[in-house]
Every structure is written in C-alpha cells, then in structure tokens.
Design a protein around this motif. Structure first.
Motif, short mmCIF file in Angstrom:
data_model
loop_
_atom_site.label_atom_id
_atom_site.label_comp_id
_atom_site.label_asym_id
_atom_site.label_seq_id
_atom_site.Cartn_x
_atom_site.Cartn_y
_atom_site.Cartn_z
N ALA A 153 47.72 52.59 67.72
CA ALA A 153 47.01 51.18 67.46
C ALA A 153 46.46 51.20 65.94
O ALA A 153 46.09 52.43 65.31
CB ALA A 153 45.49 51.57 68.34
N PRO A 154 46.66 50.15 65.28
CA PRO A 154 46.23 50.07 64.03
C PRO A 154 44.86 50.46 63.70
O PRO A 154 43.89 50.18 64.45
CB PRO A 154 46.54 48.77 63.54
CG PRO A 154 47.10 48.02 64.71
CD PRO A 154 46.97 48.93 65.76
N SER A 155 44.47 51.28 62.59
CA SER A 155 43.18 51.57 62.42
C SER A 155 43.06 51.84 60.79
O SER A 155 44.15 51.49 60.28
CB SER A 155 42.81 52.98 62.71
OG SER A 155 43.38 53.86 62.29
N ALA A 156 41.52 51.93 60.26
CA ALA A 156 41.43 51.63 59.08
C ALA A 156 41.68 53.30 58.41
O ALA A 156 42.19 53.44 57.13
CB ALA A 156 39.81 51.79 58.74
N THR A 210 44.95 54.31 58.73
CA THR A 210 46.30 54.32 58.51
C THR A 210 46.71 54.89 57.31
O THR A 210 46.30 54.24 56.09
CB THR A 210 46.81 52.92 59.14
OG1 THR A 210 46.58 52.65 60.34
CG2 THR A 210 48.28 52.95 59.10
#
Length: 144
Positions: free
Chosen positions: A73-76, A78
């Motif tokens: 899942a994309p996150s801050a 990354t």
C-alpha cells in the motif's frame, strides 16, 4: 533514442495538420517559427507529469508485503531509488528539447525529398506473412 525517433512521426503529424502554415515556415527557413509551431505547452506539461508518475511508480523501494498482498500500500514513508522529480526535470530540460530540435530539422528538409514537395517517412519493414498451411514443408525456405 526511441522517443527522439518518434519525434519524426510527431513532426509529420503536425505538418499534416497545418500544412499551409508549416510550408510557409519551412520555405522561410524560420527555425524559431517552426519551434513555436511544434511546441504545445499543455501537451508538454502533461508528458512531464506522466514521466514523473512513471518514475514514482517504477523507482519505488518495495518492502516485503503481507502474505497474499499483490502490491504494498502506498504511504508517506515510500522511498525511491531515484528522485522522480529529477527524472521529470531531465526529461523537460534535455530529452524534450532534443526531440524538438530533431523535429525542426526534419521539417526543414520536409519539402526537399520528392518532386512536388511530398516527403514520406521511412516505414519500418513489415514482417513477411508466414507460409500458408497448404504449402508443402519442402518448399518452405529458411531464408523467410
């Protein structure tokens, strides 16, 4: 190199969309006018954003996902192998100008190649169709 080569086809398309205007600029050998003619700022900005998005997508450092997870899942948090903004800047400052320079050079020679001023772009050779199934095996050549 491929993008720059495709610039020839883009230049041809732009020429065909406004032949009269392009022809006047070509006959006047107006490089600045041709550069303005081929420049579409809105399209360029969309292309730069697309390049940045691709760089973000393909340069991510991927952490191990949970069992059954197809993608993290994309996150801050990354992180990237290379700065996507740098890729966008390089595209804008180097690749696009070089492509446009090639387009202008192509257009300047556009009217010279054939009598009547019509130039035809080189088309990659097409593959020969496979031999028909009715043709006996003995007649098939390895050269095909």
């Amino acid at each position: 190199a491929t993008r720059i080569y495709y610039g020839l086809f883009v230049a041809e398309s732009k020429f065909r969309s406004e032949t009269e205007k392009a022809t006047k600029l070509i006959k006047a050998k107006d490089r600045a006018g041709l550069m303005a003619f081929i420049t579409k700022l809105d399209v360029e900005e969309k292309n730069i954003q697309r390049v940045i998005l691709k760089a973000r997508t393909f340069s991510q450092n991927i952490a191990a996902g949970e069992a059954g997870q197809l993608a993290p899942a994309p996150s801050a948090a990354t992180t990237y192998k290379i700065n996507p903004e740098f890729i966008g800047k390089a595209f804008k400052e180097w690749i696009m100008p070089l492509t446009k320079e090639v387009e202008v050079e192509y257009l300047l020679t556009r009217l010279e190649s054939e009598p009547g001023g019509q130039k035809v772009l080189p088309v990659p050779p097409t593959l020969k169709p496979p031999p028909s199934s009715e043709e006996p095996q003995a007649k098939r050549s390895r050269k095909d």
